[in-house]
Design an enzyme around this catalytic site. Structure first.
Site, mmCIF file in Angstrom:
data_model
loop_
_atom_site.group_PDB
_atom_site.id
_atom_site.type_symbol
_atom_site.label_atom_id
_atom_site.label_comp_id
_atom_site.label_asym_id
_atom_site.label_seq_id
_atom_site.Cartn_x
_atom_site.Cartn_y
_atom_site.Cartn_z
ATOM 1 N N ARG A 277 0.734 -1.029 0.174
ATOM 2 C CA ARG A 277 -0.169 0.054 0.091
ATOM 3 C C ARG A 277 1.260 1.664 0.192
ATOM 4 O O ARG A 277 0.337 1.788 0.709
ATOM 5 C CB ARG A 277 -0.837 -0.017 0.955
ATOM 6 C CG ARG A 277 -1.796 -1.778 1.592
ATOM 7 C CD ARG A 277 -2.551 -1.955 0.501
ATOM 8 N NE ARG A 277 -2.976 -2.594 0.544
ATOM 9 C CZ ARG A 277 -3.815 -4.060 -0.086
ATOM 10 N NH1 ARG A 277 -3.862 -3.488 -1.775
ATOM 11 N NH2 ARG A 277 -4.662 -4.771 0.047
ATOM 12 N N LYS B 31 0.891 -8.175 14.451
ATOM 13 C CA LYS B 31 -0.430 -8.568 13.534
ATOM 14 C C LYS B 31 -0.311 -10.132 13.462
ATOM 15 O O LYS B 31 0.638 -10.775 13.196
ATOM 16 C CB LYS B 31 -0.005 -7.761 11.933
ATOM 17 C CG LYS B 31 -1.519 -8.216 11.606
ATOM 18 C CD LYS B 31 -1.333 -7.600 9.687
ATOM 19 C CE LYS B 31 -2.352 -8.372 8.927
ATOM 20 N NZ LYS B 31 -2.232 -7.578 7.947
ATOM 21 N N GLU C 148 -5.555 -11.815 9.263
ATOM 22 C CA GLU C 148 -5.549 -12.026 7.411
ATOM 23 C C GLU C 148 -4.613 -13.161 6.957
ATOM 24 O O GLU C 148 -3.134 -13.069 6.638
ATOM 25 C CB GLU C 148 -5.648 -10.785 6.886
ATOM 26 C CG GLU C 148 -5.961 -9.766 6.988
ATOM 27 C CD GLU C 148 -6.264 -8.369 6.218
ATOM 28 O OE1 GLU C 148 -5.242 -8.179 6.150
ATOM 29 O OE2 GLU C 148 -6.915 -7.846 6.040
ATOM 30 N N ASP D 2 -12.272 -1.003 8.285
ATOM 31 C CA ASP D 2 -10.430 -1.070 7.848
ATOM 32 C C ASP D 2 -10.574 0.450 6.490
ATOM 33 O O ASP D 2 -10.322 0.233 5.448
ATOM 34 C CB ASP D 2 -10.404 -2.301 6.399
ATOM 35 C CG ASP D 2 -9.011 -2.615 5.988
ATOM 36 O OD1 ASP D 2 -8.011 -1.540 6.405
ATOM 37 O OD2 ASP D 2 -8.684 -3.526 5.768
ATOM 38 N N GLU E 233 -5.483 3.694 15.861
ATOM 39 C CA GLU E 233 -4.056 3.579 13.764
ATOM 40 C C GLU E 233 -4.963 4.459 13.125
ATOM 41 O O GLU E 233 -5.918 3.725 12.903
ATOM 42 C CB GLU E 233 -4.148 2.182 13.841
ATOM 43 C CG GLU E 233 -3.318 1.989 12.653
ATOM 44 C CD GLU E 233 -2.832 0.457 12.083
ATOM 45 O OE1 GLU E 233 -3.779 -0.306 12.419
ATOM 46 O OE2 GLU E 233 -2.200 0.358 11.512
ATOM 47 N N GLU F 149 -4.511 4.381 0.853
ATOM 48 C CA GLU F 149 -5.384 2.920 0.478
ATOM 49 C C GLU F 149 -6.838 3.059 -0.180
ATOM 50 O O GLU F 149 -6.493 2.763 -1.275
ATOM 51 C CB GLU F 149 -4.914 1.871 1.178
ATOM 52 C CG GLU F 149 -5.785 0.481 0.950
ATOM 53 C CD GLU F 149 -5.223 -0.648 1.538
ATOM 54 O OE1 GLU F 149 -5.120 -0.699 2.829
ATOM 55 O OE2 GLU F 149 -5.886 -1.212 1.369
ATOM 56 N N TRP G 222 -14.064 -11.791 2.423
ATOM 57 C CA TRP G 222 -13.625 -10.801 2.915
ATOM 58 C C TRP G 222 -14.547 -10.185 3.837
ATOM 59 O O TRP G 222 -14.226 -9.109 5.159
ATOM 60 C CB TRP G 222 -12.828 -9.770 2.192
ATOM 61 C CG TRP G 222 -11.754 -9.827 1.512
ATOM 62 C CD1 TRP G 222 -11.696 -10.337 0.041
ATOM 63 C CD2 TRP G 222 -10.163 -10.590 1.338
ATOM 64 N NE1 TRP G 222 -10.189 -10.850 -0.401
ATOM 65 C CE2 TRP G 222 -9.911 -10.779 0.750
ATOM 66 C CE3 TRP G 222 -9.379 -10.305 3.758
ATOM 67 C CZ2 TRP G 222 -7.861 -11.499 0.764
ATOM 68 C CZ3 TRP G 222 -8.062 -10.792 3.373
ATOM 69 C CH2 TRP G 222 -7.477 -11.143 2.267
#
Ligand code: GCW
Length: 631
Positions: free
Chosen positions: A122, A243, A247, A326, A348, A354, A493
């Site tokens: 990204r 993380k 994902e 997101d 965050e 993105e 997703w």
């Protein structure tokens, strides 16, 4: 005209940071046309900038007029911020107010999604300046980067992608000890701490263990030894960003352990070195079946983390994205923050654009961040704004090795603005925009007005021609640039629009997925009811028929058509406004931004026509104003 005190600099700097402050002061004044003479500490009568370094590591800076002089007092770190503050105000030509300031948060950092091979996940501004050919590098740009961050008030950066792979795994092994040490020292000079992203299963990937179970003694020992080696060889290492269970990344869930058990094990390993763990809350089911309408990705943060409040060690910060899903152009504030009473949290943000135009479209995000920081979780409770609930802030970085750092020249305003907001969450986005414009392009009033207007309108404009009213996810899968309304519709997703010819959206009230009930009673009531739900979030929270009446009497569909036509027109107006500055800016800068506007207009037209046409073909309801849609 610079004030008389810029002719002399008095004071000596003891620490490396103090020396950096002095160097910046000299360079900054010189760049503004002064030729300051540095004369030690002995010249009481002279009008001068007087640097007073005090011992310690605080970040506080105090600027005070003493007669004809300007005194800057603080620790080495404080002096750096004080000097940049002074330089900024001199460059703005402002009469200088006294300043006695400490940052609102002790951790204010950028997260880089840079990969060891030099690519950036990204990334929209070229390649990484931290990695090349599988290795960390320290160059002249590393120092300029440290200066850049410090000048905006930031004090940390995590240099590698949270999706740790390839040779980035080896950052923990000591193979890159020398390079990391050089980077850390270079950053430290400007008060910037170094952070590393680590893979939860490093004990297996690097240590040859057959488990990464956080309760396993061998695993704990491996992390303990790794931290001892790492922290003793890299000065200024602040800790790890993780993380996990996200994902496809490994995490404690694979061993039947909780997120708290995973985070705490690492927290114990870094604690002897004063280290901290930034533990991401981006945990959700990314292999959802689109047929499953019960699972709601928006709920995931709270479902996973709210029950764990109070179970995390003191040196763990839960890092949560500003919205529940997101980084879309419009989302409500994450309800998880309202549940964390006994756990430190870190907001965050994403300045890497993105989902917000990828630094080809202009999108100044600071007004949105400010709204999020101002958001109140409970109206009747004191100190209950986001800004007060969080203990730290970070943003996914928008930088790369492009000459102008951020690809789009105007995207640099997001970096600057994020820094200023993280120092002072009450800073005014419009003032920041104006200040940034003057500092970047000079003080011609027409330029300042045009640039500030463009920046301040840009988010609304972008929102108008892209995904409407909080629904999100109409972008091209994978790249996330440009329109593809059903691109994610039958994918895994958890990002569905569920549009048919009558209705669109996912119902998130109690009759639907129940997401609204994750908020405090008063907010749940606000969002649950379509009538009180803020219109800009209507399609985030509700499934609605196209003929639903908006407050101004338009139907939902007509509102979407209108927004898309207007969004394009407004983008075109921004671009024309920029064109008028041709004679007032450096030709190269003018041309670069002009080119970006061309691309933005192409993209805005594409979004407008695709979204409108898609909805028209579904509903067969024409635009009331008869504008062009493709039947
Ligand atoms: O939105 C997604 C991005 C991924 C990113 C992920 C995350 C680093 O598309 O590229 O991975 O978020 O935040 O972890």
């Amino acid at each position: 005209m610079l004030p008389a005190y810029t002719k002399y600099i008095c004071g000596t700097a003891a620490t490396r940071q103090g020396k950096a402050a002095l160097r910046e002061l000299i360079a900054g004044l010189q760049a503004m046309g002064a030729s300051p003479e540095v004369c030690g500490s002995q010249t009481p009568g002279l009008p001068a900038v007087r640097l007073k370094e005090v011992p310690g590591s605080e970040e506080k800076a105090v600027l005070r007029r003493c007669g004809e002089s300007m005194e800057i007092a603080g620790t080495g770190r404080g002096l750096i911020y004080g000097v940049f503050h002074l330089l900024r105000h001199l460059a703005l030509g402002e009469e200088f107010p006294e300043w006695d300031s400490s940052p609102a948060y002790p951790i204010r950092m950028l997260d880089h999604w840079d990969n060891a091979d030099g690519s950036i996940e990204r990334g929209y501004a070229g390649s990484s300046f931290f990695f090349r050919n599988g290795k960390p590098i320290c160059t002249e740009r590393t120092r300029d980067y440290a200066r850049l961050l410090a000048s905006c008030g930031l004090n940390g950066c995590c240099i590698n992608n949270v999706n740790v792979h390839g040779s980035a795994l080896k950052l923990l092994t000591g193979s890159f000890k020398r390079e990391l040490r050089r980077i850390a020292l270079c950053l430290a000079e400007y008060g910037i701490s170094l952070w590393l992203s680590v893979s939860f299963s490093s004990p297996m990937e690097l240590g040859g263990l057959d488990t990464a179970d956080p309760l396993d003694e061998g695993v704990k020992q491996w992390w303990g030894e790794t931290c001892l080696r790492l922290f003793s060889s890299i000065p200024n290492l602040a800790g790890f960003l993780v993380k996990a269970d996200s994902e496809g990344r490994p995490g404690p869930h694979s061993y039947g352990r909780s997120q708290a058990e995973g985070a705490n094990m690492l927290a114990d390993a870094v604690r002897p070195f004063g280290g901290k763990i930034l533990w991401r809350c981006f945990v959700y089911n990314c292999t959802q079946d689109w047929r499953d309408a019960k699972t709601d990705r928006a709920r995931a943060q709270c479902d996973h983390f709210a029950p764990l409040d109070g179970e995390f060690r003191e040196n763990v910060f839960l890092q949560l994205k500003n919205g529940p899903v997101d980084f879309q152009i419009r989302e409500p504030v994450s309800p998880l923050l309202g549940h964390l009473e006994k756990t430190a949290s870190m907001m965050e943000f994403q300045i890497a654009q993105e989902y917000t135009g990828q630094q080809r479209d202009v999108c100044y995000l600071i007004p949105m961040f400010r709204d999020i920081l101002d958001f109140r979780f409970r109206a009747r409770r004191e100190n209950d704004r986001t800004a007060e609930r969080i203990s730290a802030v970070c943003a996914v970085s928008n930088t790369g090795d492009d000459y102008n750092w951020t690809g789009h020249d105007l995207a640099a305003a997001n970096l600057f603005g994020f820094g200023l907001l993280s120092w002072n969450p009450c800073a005014d986005p419009a003032e920041i925009a104006e200040e940034w414009s003057v500092l970047t392009f000079g003080d011609d009033p027409e330029v300042t007005k045009t640039v500030t207007d463009i920046l301040m309108r840009s988010r609304d404009v972008y929102e108008k021609y892209t995904a409407p009213l909080g629904i999100g996810w109409m972008c091209v899968p994978g790249t996330h640039y440009g329109p593809s309304p059903e691109g994610y519709e039958f994918d895994r997703w958890g990002t569905y629009l569920r549009a048919n010819h009558l209705e669109i959206g996912v119902e998130r009230g109690p009759e639907g997925t129940g997401f609204t009930e994750q908020y405090s009673a008063e907010l749940a009531a606000l969002y649950r009811n379509v009538k009180s739900c803020p219109e800009e979030l209507l399609l985030f929270f509700h499934r609605l028929p196209y003929n639903y009446r908006m407050k101004d009497g338009r139907t939902l569909l007509q509102r979407i058509y209108d927004d898309h036509f207007e969004g394009y027109e407004e983008a075109a107006a921004m671009s024309e406004a920029w064109d008028k500055l041709a004679d007032k800016l450096e030709p190269e800068v003018f041309r670069r931004v002009q080119e970006r506007f061309r691309e933005q207009l192409r993209c805005a037209a594409e979004w407008r026509d695709v979204v409108n046409t898609w909805l028209y073909r579904l509903t067969m309801i024409p635009d009331e104003k008869g504008r062009r849609i493709y039947p």
